[in-house]
Design a protein around this motif. Sequence first.
Motif, mmCIF file in Angstrom:
data_model
loop_
_atom_site.group_PDB
_atom_site.id
_atom_site.type_symbol
_atom_site.label_atom_id
_atom_site.label_comp_id
_atom_site.label_asym_id
_atom_site.label_seq_id
_atom_site.Cartn_x
_atom_site.Cartn_y
_atom_site.Cartn_z
ATOM 1 N N ALA A 91 -32.711 -1.481 4.869
ATOM 2 C CA ALA A 91 -32.807 -2.586 3.903
ATOM 3 C C ALA A 91 -32.942 -2.062 2.479
ATOM 4 O O ALA A 91 -33.640 -1.077 2.222
ATOM 5 C CB ALA A 91 -33.991 -3.481 4.237
ATOM 6 N N ARG A 92 -32.291 -2.753 1.569
ATOM 7 C CA ARG A 92 -32.421 -2.472 0.144
ATOM 8 C C ARG A 92 -33.466 -3.409 -0.452
ATOM 9 O O ARG A 92 -33.870 -4.381 0.183
ATOM 10 C CB ARG A 92 -31.067 -2.640 -0.535
ATOM 11 N N PRO A 93 -33.944 -3.123 -1.675
ATOM 12 C CA PRO A 93 -35.038 -3.923 -2.247
ATOM 13 C C PRO A 93 -34.788 -5.432 -2.133
ATOM 14 O O PRO A 93 -33.724 -5.925 -2.474
ATOM 15 C CB PRO A 93 -35.071 -3.462 -3.700
ATOM 16 N N GLY A 94 -35.805 -6.130 -1.638
ATOM 17 C CA GLY A 94 -35.746 -7.579 -1.495
ATOM 18 C C GLY A 94 -35.220 -8.055 -0.162
ATOM 19 O O GLY A 94 -35.513 -9.173 0.268
ATOM 20 N N GLU A 95 -34.418 -7.241 0.515
ATOM 21 C CA GLU A 95 -33.827 -7.655 1.783
ATOM 22 C C GLU A 95 -34.861 -7.636 2.909
ATOM 23 O O GLU A 95 -35.900 -6.991 2.806
ATOM 24 C CB GLU A 95 -32.653 -6.741 2.154
ATOM 25 N N ALA A 96 -34.543 -8.339 3.966
ATOM 26 C CA ALA A 96 -35.295 -8.238 5.217
ATOM 27 C C ALA A 96 -34.445 -7.476 6.219
ATOM 28 O O ALA A 96 -33.210 -7.463 6.129
ATOM 29 C CB ALA A 96 -35.645 -9.621 5.744
ATOM 30 N N GLU A 97 -35.107 -6.832 7.162
ATOM 31 C CA GLU A 97 -34.400 -6.042 8.169
ATOM 32 C C GLU A 97 -34.952 -6.381 9.544
ATOM 33 O O GLU A 97 -36.171 -6.481 9.723
ATOM 34 C CB GLU A 97 -34.581 -4.550 7.892
ATOM 35 N N VAL A 98 -34.083 -6.574 10.506
ATOM 36 C CA VAL A 98 -34.533 -6.810 11.867
ATOM 37 C C VAL A 98 -34.253 -5.576 12.715
ATOM 38 O O VAL A 98 -33.163 -5.003 12.661
ATOM 39 C CB VAL A 98 -33.888 -8.074 12.482
ATOM 40 N N ARG A 99 -35.272 -5.162 13.463
ATOM 41 C CA ARG A 99 -35.147 -4.014 14.350
ATOM 42 C C ARG A 99 -35.710 -4.371 15.725
ATOM 43 O O ARG A 99 -36.458 -5.329 15.888
ATOM 44 C CB ARG A 99 -35.875 -2.799 13.777
#
Length: 348
Positions: A91-99
Motif C-alpha cells: 500500500a502507498r500512503p493513504g491506501e488500505a491493503e487487504v492480506r
Amino acid sequence: MTNDTARTFVDGTTIRPIRPDESDAEAAVIVRAFAAGPYGHLPKSAERAAFEADTTGRGADGAVLVAVDADGVVVGTASVLRAGSRYSRVARPGEAEVRLISVDPSAQGAGLGAALTRASLEAALDWGAPALVLDTGSRNTRAQALYERLGFVRDAGRDAVVGADVESVVYRFPLQRRDDVVVRLMRDDEADAVAALVEHAYAADFELSAGYRADIVAVGERARDHRVWVAVDATTGDLLGTASTPRAGETMSPVARDGELDFRFLGVAQGVRRRGIGEVLVQHVLLLARIRGLDRVVLNTGPDMLAAQRLYARLGFSRLHEREFTFVRPDGSSFQMLAYGRDARLAA
C-alpha cells in the motif's frame, strides 16, 4: 466496517469484526487455508508464521474480519491494514491493503472468498481510503480471477518477488472519484455539524414539517442504525455534504426491494453547491451498491427538490412510477412522493 456492523452470508454465515476470544481460531484458519493453496508445499519462514499468528497485531494495524458459520465457528478471515503499518506490504500512503484472505478448506466453494473481499472493500471505504490494494502469488490464478471479477485492476508496477519461488502480483480497487474530496463514514464528533448541514440543505428547497425536521436532524441516532457518509475537503477537512445508506442486508425506506440499495438525506453545504458534491455522494452510493453486489440503487424525493431531480436524471436514474405514493402532511395537505432508480452495475 465498524465494530457494530455485520453482514450475513449464505447458510447463516456472518462476516464481522473479530472478537478477542476468536484469535486462535482465526490464525488456525489461515494456516489450513494456505496449506491447501498453490504454495502450501513451500517451507514457511519464521517471519511468515509469526505474521499469521499475530491476530492482535494485525487488528491494531487496521481491522481483522472473520466469517463465522451458524454454529459460531470461524471459517474465514481477512485483514484490512492501513498503509505504513508494520504488516502492510504494497500500500502507498493513504491506501488500505487487504492480506491473508483465507477460507477454511471445509468451507470453500460457497463464495466466502468473494464475500470477505467485498467486506474488506467496504471497510476501506469506511476509512475514506483512496483505494484498496492487495498482492497474491502469480500461481494463485483462482484468486486473481476472483479479484478481476470483482473489479480490481492489475498494478504491475508494484509486482515483486516476495520469497523463494513466490512472485507477487498486485491488484488495486479505486474507492475515491476525486483527489480534492474524500467520502468516508461520519465520526461521532461530527454529528451536530452534519445535522445542521442537512437541515439547511433541505430547508432551502423543501417545506419542512416539525416531524420531518426532527427526522432530518437525528443524525446521531441514524448513525447507530445505518451508515452516515460525509464528503470532506481533502485539504482542509471542511464538511461539504452527506448522505445515508443502510447497513449491509438492510433498507432505510419502503422504496427498496431485494437486491437494491436505497439512500436518504442527501445534502450539500450551501457554499459549495457548484463543486459537484452531490454527484460525488451519489456516485459513492452507486459504488457501495456494486461492492455489496446489489443490482440497483433507489430513492424517494419530493416534487419540490428540483435540483436533486436534475442530478438524478443526469446520472442515469429513471422514475419508478409504480413505487410512488401520496404523502399526507399533518395539516391534511398532500403531495406525490417521487421514486427513482438506476442499475448499479452500469459504468459510473
